[in-house]
Design a protein around this motif. Structure first.
Motif, mmCIF file in Angstrom:
data_model
loop_
_atom_site.group_PDB
_atom_site.id
_atom_site.type_symbol
_atom_site.label_atom_id
_atom_site.label_comp_id
_atom_site.label_asym_id
_atom_site.label_seq_id
_atom_site.Cartn_x
_atom_site.Cartn_y
_atom_site.Cartn_z
ATOM 1 N N HIS A 194 -13.244 103.711 90.343
ATOM 2 C CA HIS A 194 -11.918 102.539 89.816
ATOM 3 C C HIS A 194 -11.147 103.532 88.929
ATOM 4 N N GLN A 195 -10.472 103.595 89.044
ATOM 5 C CA GLN A 195 -9.421 103.938 87.919
ATOM 6 C C GLN A 195 -9.958 104.350 86.743
ATOM 7 N N GLY A 196 -10.195 105.188 85.958
ATOM 8 C CA GLY A 196 -10.528 105.491 84.783
ATOM 9 C C GLY A 196 -11.484 106.238 85.017
ATOM 10 N N GLY A 237 -11.949 117.806 86.965
ATOM 11 C CA GLY A 237 -13.056 117.218 85.821
ATOM 12 C C GLY A 237 -12.382 115.226 85.323
ATOM 13 N N ALA A 238 -10.859 115.339 85.410
ATOM 14 C CA ALA A 238 -10.191 114.384 84.835
ATOM 15 C C ALA A 238 -10.954 112.737 85.513
ATOM 16 N N PRO A 239 -10.425 111.775 84.629
ATOM 17 C CA PRO A 239 -10.636 110.695 84.585
ATOM 18 C C PRO A 239 -10.260 110.158 85.763
ATOM 19 N N ARG A 240 -10.442 109.347 87.117
ATOM 20 C CA ARG A 240 -9.843 109.316 87.818
ATOM 21 C C ARG A 240 -8.241 108.655 87.685
ATOM 22 N N SER A 241 -7.443 108.577 88.949
ATOM 23 C CA SER A 241 -6.127 107.921 88.259
ATOM 24 C C SER A 241 -5.909 106.868 89.370
ATOM 25 N N ALA A 242 -6.722 106.291 90.102
ATOM 26 C CA ALA A 242 -6.212 105.166 91.215
ATOM 27 C C ALA A 242 -7.694 104.595 91.754
ATOM 28 N N THR A 243 -7.754 103.477 92.073
ATOM 29 C CA THR A 243 -9.178 102.803 92.210
ATOM 30 C C THR A 243 -9.494 103.166 94.174
#
Length: 760
Positions: free
Chosen positions: A651-653, A699-705
């Motif tokens: 998921h995004q985020g 390692g950043a949060p996902r930018s998209a789903t």
């Protein structure tokens, strides 16, 4: 809402009485001036008749509209512009040889016709249509009216008895008349800037009259014609159209004057009423029905023409006068008309003693003040070259000057008709701009799909066979020819697939549908395929009578209660375009249509040898340059994951550091639209491509789903596995990082090409 508007009447009556007196003071000089303006072509002997016709309109029209009008603060009565139209109609009738009584009859038939025009406009709820007349055309009306007043008034201001300004000689000019007129003009302008509690027209008229009588008292000067006695009984006259039945022998040959003037008065009165009512609503925080106001004004103008009074309309200046004076209810509105009637008992002898030269000065001052100041400012800046971009305003100025020129050369009625035609022409020309917003080829702009390098290279070589034409504005009879010409030129370049993008199209008529049907036939005959995008489908069924035992309509059809029909789709369906092109060739987005065309192109020209799982690894840019041993070691570190259609990879985020390699299937890249509560697909990942690799590096949060668009198989590796590889097999990591850089560079290059193409 005005404070105190809902207070009991006994608490606010004193405010309304004071405001009514101010409204009377603002109306009296204007009513006198407009009566003089309307009947100037007939000579000074008709001045008393004109004033009584104007004052009668101010009293009767103002009283009834004040009592029953939709807007309680809209003061209505005679206006300078409509008085000018009457003067123009009388002037034209006189030039054709009509007598004074016949010319007056023609003028009041025009007033009656204008009332019918307004009544119909109100009944058909066309009140808001007046706001669609372009400002330059309206400016031309105003300036032409003011100029015609000056032309018709100057002979009187010069002391000449000849109404034709071109025939006045030096021997017929009286300098005493010029002095009185100019004094009136000067005092009126000074008073307008310095005195607020008394109308400037009254001060100017008193000043000019004083100069006249002082001059007669002390110097042997020529006397001027006077207004003459205004009999109050003259105001309550026998209706003109009964006293003088229309003689068709006179009215028939001049019916064009009556009709043109009726349309002109109807348009101008409607516009004045609508704009003034809207402006007062804004000031008082109310919302009143302008169409109801038009219906009442139409009935009243029919009555004015029948009786023989000047036409009336909403007046902003008098309405603002009573509001500024503290009006709290409609009492101030109708009471100002009552106060005007009572004041005539006192001021009638004074009005009778006014010299025509002073009234001419007052009319000249009113005409100068009526000139549209913004247009004059634009002309001045154009002449002095103070505008860095003159083309911004030169079109408006030229239209306004054109309307003024027509009015001077012919008459105001003709100028109004020409102005309306010009406005229609401007609308058609504005809407018929080039419907093609831009075009681009599939070799430069690709669908949002991550494909293998070999397939991307194939698209870059063969993508010129796909063309996208973005359309804009209205697709109607004025723009269809340009679209068909653009399509013909595009087909001649050798394309096989044509996509018409309707995202920026505002409307489409039957001519536009016919053009699309012809374009489809043209593509079929040339062996090409046509696709359309961004035309929302209308899935609702029309309401049909159901039997008692019939099942209820599906809930999806109830959407008609909450959203409007999709008229563009319905238009295409009604004209047979949907059936001819085929529903399967309509796409919700251009990107989807472009991806479909790319798939067809790759099926024709793509390298069939790169298909299959084994060849996916062999032709992967991520594994390029690796030995069999290195690929084997990497494969042992990877995790095998299967996804069914609709499954979510992440998921995004989400916080995750795993990268994926798609072996087969398709995955959609979806993002959340901020503030909209919905999602949007921005890309599609195809087999042999990498995704999620950025999180592996930073390692950043996902930018998209990522959602599986079909059954799919992925190989993935996380940060721990990657760290283990760095310790044990630095050669593999080095090769992976080098290939990742190549992938990033390729994506950036493609993005730059697409951006530059779309920004052209």
């Amino acid at each position: 809402m005005i404070k105190g508007i809902h207070n009991p009447a006994w608490k606010t009556t004193h405010f309304d009485v004071g405001a009514a007196c101010v409204g009377m003071l603002a109306t009296l000089p204007q009513a006198v001036a407009y009566g003089l303006i309307a009947f100037y072509p007939l000579g000074p002997q008709w001045a008393s008749f004109g004033i009584s016709a104007s004052i009668g309109s101010a009293i009767l029209f103002g009283l009834i509209s004040g009592l029953f009008g939709a807007n309680p603060f809209l003061v209505s009565g005679p206006r300078a512009v409509t008085a000018l139209v009457l003067a123009s109609a009388i002037q034209v009738a006189m030039s054709r040889g009509s007598t004074a009584s016949d010319a007056i009859l023609i003028a009041f038939v025009a007033v009656l016709g204008a009332g019918i025009f307004q009544l119909l406009a109100g009944l058909f709820r066309l009140g808001n249509a007046a706001s669609y007349v372009p400002d330059p055309v309206l400016s031309g009306f105003v300036n032409a009216s003011a100029l015609l007043v000056l032309i018709n008034t100057i002979p009187t201001a010069l002391g000449s008895l000849n109404p034709d300004i071109t025939a006045i000689g030096a021997d017929s000019i009286l300098y005493f008349a010029i002095t009185v007129s100019l004094t009136t003009v000067a005092i009126q302008f000074i008073a307008a800037r310095t005195i607020r509690f008394v109308p400037a027209a009254i001060i100017g008229l008193v000043g000019g009259t004083a100069v006249y009588y002082i001059g007669l008292e002390f110097l042997p000067l020529a006397s001027a014609p006077l207004i003459g006695t205004i009999e109050l009984s003259e105001i309550w006259r026998v209706p003109i159209l009964i006293e003088t039945p229309p003689a068709w022998g006179t009215l028939g040959p001049n019916i064009d004057i009556a009709l043109a003037s009726a349309v002109t008065i109807g348009l101008l009165s409607s516009f004045d009423t609508v704009i003034s009512s809207r402006a007062i609503d804004t000031r008082t925080a109310q919302h009143n029905d302008v169409n109801a106001e038009l219906r009442l004004h139409g009935l009243l103008n029919v009555t004015m023409g029948f009786i023989g009074f000047l036409p009336g309309s909403g007046t902003m200046s008098r309405s603002v006068a009573i509001l500024d004076a503290g009006a709290k209810s409609r009492i101030a509105n109708w009471a100002s008309s009552v106060a005007l009637a009572l004041s005539l008992l006192i001021f009638a002898p004074l009005v009778a003693a006014l010299p025509i030269w002073a009234t001419a000065g007052m009319v000249i001052a009113i005409a100068i003040q009526a000139v549209d100041q913004p247009t004059c400012a634009k002309i001045w800046k154009l002449v002095t070259r103070k505008l860095p971009y003159p083309r911004v305003v030169i079109g408006d100025v030229l239209i306004s000057l054109f309307v003024v020129t027509i009015a001077v050369l012919f008459d105001l009625a003709t100028a109004v008709c020409v102005g309306v035609l010009v406005s229609v022409l401007l609308f058609v020309l504005g809407m018929s701009r080039n419907p093609v917003r831009r075009t681009y080829l599939g070799s430069r702009v690709h669908a949002h799909r991550q494909r293998k390098v070999a397939l991307v290279q194939c698209l870059e070589q063969e993508g010129h066979r796909i063309a996208v034409i973005e359309l804009q504005g209205a697709l109607f009879f004025g723009s269809c020819s340009r679209l068909r010409s653009a399509v013909s030129n595009m087909l001649e370049t050798g394309i096989d697939y044509l996509i018409l993008d309707f995202r920026h199209v505002t409307s489409l008529d039957s001519t536009g549908s016919a053009a699309l049907r012809a374009i489809h036939q043209q593509c079929v005959e040339a062996g090409k395929q046509l696709y359309l995008s961004y035309i929302p489908r209308e899935r609702r069924l029309p309401a049909r009578k159901q039997t008692t035992n019939a099942a209820p309509a599906p809930s999806s059809n109830k959407r008609s209660r909450t959203s409007p029909p999709r008229w563009m789709w319905l238009n295409l369906e009604a004209n047979g375009v949907i059936k001819a092109i085929g529903k399967e060739n309509f796409f919700a987005e251009t990107d989807t249509a472009l991806g479909h065309c790319e798939d067809l192109l790759l099926h024709r020209f793509g390298d069939k040898s790169v298909t299959g799982i084994r060849n996916v690894f062999a032709n992967s840019l991520l594994l390029k340059g690796m030995t069999r041993d290195q690929i084997t070691v990497l494969g042992r570190k990877a995790h095998r994951q299967r996804f069914k259609k609709g499954d979510i990879a992440f998921h995004q985020g989400d916080t995750c550091s795993r990268a994926y390699f798609l072996v087969y299937g398709h995955m959609d890249v979806v993002i959340d639209v901020p503030g909209a509560g919905r999602h949007k697909r921005v890309n599609t990942i195809t087999e042999g491509t990498l995704f999620g690799e950025v999180a592996l590096l930073d390692g950043a949060p996902r930018s998209a789903t990522i959602i599986a668009a079909s059954d799919a198989l992925c190989l993935s590796i996380d940060a721990n596995d990657f760290a283990s590889l760095r310790q044990d097999r630095q050669d593999i990591v080095t090769r992976l990082l080098l290939n990742l850089n190549r992938i990033f560079a390729s994506r950036l290059r493609q993005a730059n090409v697409m951006i530059s193409e779309l920004e052209r």
